[in-house]
Design a protein around this motif. Structure first.
Motif, PDB file in Angstrom:
ATOM      1  N   ASP A 249      -1.392 -12.633 -14.592  1.00 38.95           N
ATOM      2  CA  ASP A 249      -2.325 -13.750 -15.037  1.00 38.95           C
ATOM      3  C   ASP A 249      -3.895 -13.467 -15.080  1.00 38.95           C
ATOM      4  N   LEU A 250      -4.402 -14.278 -15.832  1.00 33.31           N
ATOM      5  CA  LEU A 250      -6.033 -13.829 -15.523  1.00 33.31           C
ATOM      6  C   LEU A 250      -6.339 -14.728 -14.427  1.00 33.31           C
ATOM      7  N   ILE A 251      -5.932 -16.018 -14.115  1.00 35.44           N
ATOM      8  CA  ILE A 251      -5.947 -16.672 -12.786  1.00 35.44           C
ATOM      9  C   ILE A 251      -4.691 -16.974 -12.394  1.00 35.44           C
ATOM     10  N   SER A 252      -4.040 -16.618 -11.301  1.00 28.96           N
ATOM     11  CA  SER A 252      -2.850 -16.592 -10.728  1.00 28.96           C
ATOM     12  C   SER A 252      -2.533 -18.005 -10.395  1.00 28.96           C
ATOM     13  N   ARG A 253      -1.286 -18.232 -11.151  1.00 28.46           N
ATOM     14  CA  ARG A 253      -0.518 -19.620 -11.096  1.00 28.46           C
ATOM     15  C   ARG A 253       0.254 -19.802  -9.630  1.00 28.46           C
ATOM     16  N   SER A 258      -1.222 -15.465  -0.405  1.00 27.61           N
ATOM     17  CA  SER A 258      -2.224 -16.009   0.091  1.00 27.61           C
ATOM     18  C   SER A 258      -1.654 -17.535   0.807  1.00 27.61           C
ATOM     19  N   SER A 259      -0.455 -17.735   0.170  1.00 27.89           N
ATOM     20  CA  SER A 259       0.362 -19.245   0.969  1.00 27.89           C
ATOM     21  C   SER A 259       0.652 -18.911   2.097  1.00 27.89           C
ATOM     22  N   SER A 260       0.673 -17.934   2.839  1.00 23.70           N
ATOM     23  CA  SER A 260       0.744 -17.721   4.232  1.00 23.70           C
ATOM     24  C   SER A 260      -0.492 -17.194   4.912  1.00 23.70           C
ATOM     25  N   THR A 261      -1.239 -16.267   4.410  1.00 21.56           N
ATOM     26  CA  THR A 261      -2.629 -15.795   5.002  1.00 21.56           C
ATOM     27  C   THR A 261      -3.426 -16.789   4.778  1.00 21.56           C
ATOM     28  N   HIS A 262      -3.441 -17.523   3.707  1.00 23.26           N
ATOM     29  CA  HIS A 262      -4.719 -18.644   3.473  1.00 23.26           C
ATOM     30  C   HIS A 262      -6.020 -17.844   2.901  1.00 23.26           C
ATOM     31  N   LEU A 263      -5.777 -16.495   2.560  1.00 24.19           N
ATOM     32  CA  LEU A 263      -7.069 -15.718   2.118  1.00 24.19           C
ATOM     33  C   LEU A 263      -7.177 -15.831   0.705  1.00 24.19           C
ATOM     34  N   ALA A 264      -8.269 -15.874   0.213  1.00 18.69           N
ATOM     35  CA  ALA A 264      -8.631 -15.883  -1.180  1.00 18.69           C
ATOM     36  C   ALA A 264      -8.218 -14.548  -1.926  1.00 18.69           C
ATOM     37  N   LYS A 269      -1.016 -11.814  -4.746  1.00 24.34           N
ATOM     38  CA  LYS A 269      -0.555 -10.738  -4.526  1.00 24.34           C
ATOM     39  C   LYS A 269       0.875 -10.936  -4.054  1.00 24.34           C
ATOM     40  N   PHE A 270       1.831  -9.997  -4.425  1.00 25.04           N
ATOM     41  CA  PHE A 270       3.255 -10.207  -4.179  1.00 25.04           C
ATOM     42  C   PHE A 270       3.644  -8.914  -3.675  1.00 25.04           C
ATOM     43  N   GLN A 306      -7.553  -9.090 -16.369  1.00 24.41           N
ATOM     44  CA  GLN A 306      -8.303  -8.590 -15.202  1.00 24.41           C
ATOM     45  C   GLN A 306      -8.649  -9.785 -14.205  1.00 24.41           C
ATOM     46  N   ASN A 307      -7.591 -10.043 -13.419  1.00 25.77           N
ATOM     47  CA  ASN A 307      -7.526 -10.881 -12.329  1.00 25.77           C
ATOM     48  C   ASN A 307      -8.781 -10.459 -11.368  1.00 25.77           C
ATOM     49  N   SER A 308      -9.260 -11.276 -10.745  1.00 25.86           N
ATOM     50  CA  SER A 308     -10.228 -10.984  -9.805  1.00 25.86           C
ATOM     51  C   SER A 308      -9.773 -10.495  -8.333  1.00 25.86           C
ATOM     52  N   ASN A 309      -8.267 -10.288  -8.301  1.00 25.38           N
ATOM     53  CA  ASN A 309      -7.758  -9.518  -7.028  1.00 25.38           C
ATOM     54  C   ASN A 309      -6.771  -8.325  -7.564  1.00 25.38           C
ATOM     55  N   LEU A 310      -7.005  -8.145  -9.049  1.00 22.65           N
ATOM     56  CA  LEU A 310      -6.344  -7.080  -9.580  1.00 22.65           C
ATOM     57  C   LEU A 310      -6.174  -5.572  -8.656  1.00 22.65           C
ATOM     58  N   ASP A 311      -5.420  -5.154  -8.636  1.00 22.29           N
ATOM     59  CA  ASP A 311      -5.077  -3.989  -7.726  1.00 22.29           C
ATOM     60  C   ASP A 311      -5.825  -2.782  -8.378  1.00 22.29           C
TER      61      ASP A 311
END
Length: 353
Positions: A249-253, A258-264, A269-270, A306-311
């Motif tokens: 996704d362009l913006i991750s749904r 991040s649900s556990s690390t709370h890092l933007a 990331k999975f 092109q997600n902002s966190n794309l690997d």
């Protein structure tokens, strides 16, 4: 719609309700008289040393037998309708066969695809976001999740205590008829730790064993795989255990890790899943959005956002994605099918007792 059509439709609908209700309230019908099996956890010769703390997680035939029963028994759920095996089927490498999202108690639908369960002894973390660090706690999560088995640990233990079948199994496994949550989770972890998949045609090929023969197409696919996919899906486990954003996704749904690390920087990331048994674990991705292997390779070749966190592996030299022709994709898929471990999928030790 005429009267006759309405009557037929009504009868069909009622029958569906009867089938549905019957399925979810039926007894477990487990064979509690099943004999314990001879087993020994061994590290496959082409595998690295496992991560599981075997000093704390000793596997015994009695502990495994108890864990197997618990894995398949609906008694753990609040209303005897759900077991671990309801969403983790042996024939599908213990994934939820052909379901993008599993349904738990009262048809509550989850938000992530049920992962396949095998080679867990080599994992350091569990779940798509890695929030669980110990294998027994993954069962704790499933039992207490209101959208899965939906019980409490106290409630699950009380149900086992009131089931006369289990006292003998707990005594055989732990030396006492006393039933508690620690022993219950320990037994489940013993069963799941034994789910080792390492006898595919690929394994026989790399170990130079009988049956390890590749066709020319599969050999070409293996070469293409090593060139384009092996950084993230590292042999022999076919995962590097990392967490990556693969541009779904362009913006991750889903916030992902991040649900556990709370890092933007971890949003979207999975965990990189193993590709072993990938032929039987469709649909794919953390939310099961891709139904076929063809769709998966199409995504990597043409569909990455092109997600902002794309690997970084998916954006090399100013280009997004992995360049693959349709012929190359077909060859990679041919290779991926050599990772199917039919011995594991049909192993009688892991089937419903």
């Amino acid at each position: 719609m005429n009267k006759k059509t309405i009557i037929v439709a009504s009868i069909a609908f009622i029958n569906l309700i009867i089938i549905f209700v019957g399925y979810h309230i039926r007894p477990s019908h487990l064979n509690y008289d099943t004999a314990s099996v001879k087993l020994d956890f061994t590290v496959p010769p082409n595998f690295p040393v496992p991560n599981a703390p075997f000093g704390q997680q000793q596997i015994t035939p009695a502990g495994f037998q108890l864990g197997r029963l618990l894995f398949y028994d609906r008694v753990l759920s609040l209303n005897n309708s759900i077991s671990c095996a309801s969403c983790h089927h042996a024939a599908a490498a213990f994934s939820d066969e052909n379901k993008a999202l599993s349904q738990g108690m009262k048809q509550c639908t989850g938000t992530r695809n049920a992962p396949a369960l095998f080679n867990l002894a080599w994992q350091k973390e569990f779940m798509w976001d890695g929030r669980i660090k110990e294998l027994p706690l993954s069962s704790h999560n499933a039992i207490t999740n209101p959208c899965e088995i939906a019980n409490s640990m106290v409630g699950a233990v009380e149900k086992l205590q009131s089931n006369s079948n289990y006292k003998g199994f707990f005594k055989a496994a732990f030396g006492s008829t006393a039933i508690d949550s620690t022993k219950m989770l320990n037994a489940l972890a013993q069963f799941m730790t034994m789910l080792v998949s390492a006898n595919s045609r690929y394994d026989k090929y790399t170990r130079h064993e009988n049956g390890g023969i590749f066709t020319d197409t599969e050999k070409q696919g293996y070469t293409l795989f090593k060139k384009n996919c092996s950084v993230c899906h590292r042999e022999p486990l076919f995962t590097d255990m990392s967490y990556r954003n693969n541009g779904l996704d362009l913006i991750s749904r889903d916030s992902g890790k991040s649900s556990s690390t709370h890092l933007a920087s971890d949003i979207g990331k999975f965990r990189v899943p193993s590709l072993r048994n990938i032929e039987v674990t469709a649909p794919y991705m953390h939310d099961g959005r891709l139904g076929t292997l063809e769709e998966v390779l199409d995504h990597y070749a043409e569909g990455i956002k092109q997600n902002s966190n794309l690997d970084g592996e998916l954006q090399q030299n100013g280009k997004i994605g992995i360049t693959l022709s349709s012929s190359e994709r077909s060859k990679i898929i041919a290779f991926l099918k050599t990772l199917t471990d039919n011995d594991f999928l049909t192993d009688p030790r892991f089937q419903r007792p």
